[in-house]
Enzyme design. Sequence first.
Site, mmCIF file in Angstrom:
data_model
loop_
_atom_site.group_PDB
_atom_site.id
_atom_site.type_symbol
_atom_site.label_atom_id
_atom_site.label_comp_id
_atom_site.label_asym_id
_atom_site.label_seq_id
_atom_site.Cartn_x
_atom_site.Cartn_y
_atom_site.Cartn_z
ATOM 1 N N HIS A 189 31.530 38.801 34.314
ATOM 2 C CA HIS A 189 31.733 37.373 34.055
ATOM 3 C C HIS A 189 32.973 37.160 33.180
ATOM 4 O O HIS A 189 33.837 36.333 33.493
ATOM 5 C CB HIS A 189 30.487 36.794 33.373
ATOM 6 C CG HIS A 189 30.604 35.352 33.023
ATOM 7 N ND1 HIS A 189 30.043 34.365 33.788
ATOM 8 C CD2 HIS A 189 31.219 34.720 31.992
ATOM 9 C CE1 HIS A 189 30.304 33.193 33.247
ATOM 10 N NE2 HIS A 189 31.017 33.385 32.142
ATOM 11 N N GLU A 190 33.069 37.931 32.105
ATOM 12 C CA GLU A 190 34.206 37.770 31.194
ATOM 13 C C GLU A 190 35.510 38.237 31.841
ATOM 14 O O GLU A 190 36.563 37.664 31.600
ATOM 15 C CB GLU A 190 33.956 38.514 29.878
ATOM 16 C CG GLU A 190 32.739 38.036 29.100
ATOM 17 C CD GLU A 190 32.680 36.532 28.885
ATOM 18 O OE1 GLU A 190 33.739 35.905 28.682
ATOM 19 O OE2 GLU A 190 31.572 35.973 28.912
ATOM 20 N N HIS A 247 37.047 35.420 33.815
ATOM 21 C CA HIS A 247 37.863 34.561 32.952
ATOM 22 C C HIS A 247 39.220 35.225 32.689
ATOM 23 O O HIS A 247 40.280 34.593 32.804
ATOM 24 C CB HIS A 247 37.180 34.336 31.592
ATOM 25 C CG HIS A 247 35.983 33.459 31.623
ATOM 26 N ND1 HIS A 247 36.019 32.133 31.983
ATOM 27 C CD2 HIS A 247 34.688 33.712 31.299
ATOM 28 C CE1 HIS A 247 34.810 31.612 31.881
ATOM 29 N NE2 HIS A 247 33.982 32.553 31.471
#
Length: 157
Positions: free
Chosen positions: A67-68, A71
């Site tokens: 998820h990170e 980003h």
Amino acid sequence: MNDKDLQNLVETVSLESFGKPFLHQAYFNARLRTTGGRYMLSSHHIEINKKYFEQLGMDELIGIIKHELCHYHLHLEGRGYKHRDQDFRLLLKKVGAPRFCSSLPDRPMRSQSKKVLIYACKECNQIYRRRRAVDTKRYVCGKCKGKLVLEKELTKD
């Protein structure tokens, strides 16, 4: 697992899932409370909440890392890296990253308030249901500006 192991894991996941290297730092941040991790826009570092690894295991940790990294890679490419952006949502699906992390077992969910307060206007009998107490000296009826009084307090089962 320490910060060095986490750095190696993030670099590995980045190459395997995204086909791109992770060139910045990843480390555990014990001060994170309500989130599994965060990507820092200014430094491009990734911080991870160690409690998620300790309580939910490696699969949850890898999901947070993916998820990170979504980003991270989108931000560096100048594409939509925010949760609401379509680029971000598409990349999440492509790499199998969760949109939100699971809740921690040791952190109880905030339950709905069990009580309901019933206020009534003395002038027009308008009824108001509230979960939080109203200062009847300060607030008045929105309909006629009459005085409010606490009629009863109900508790839900």
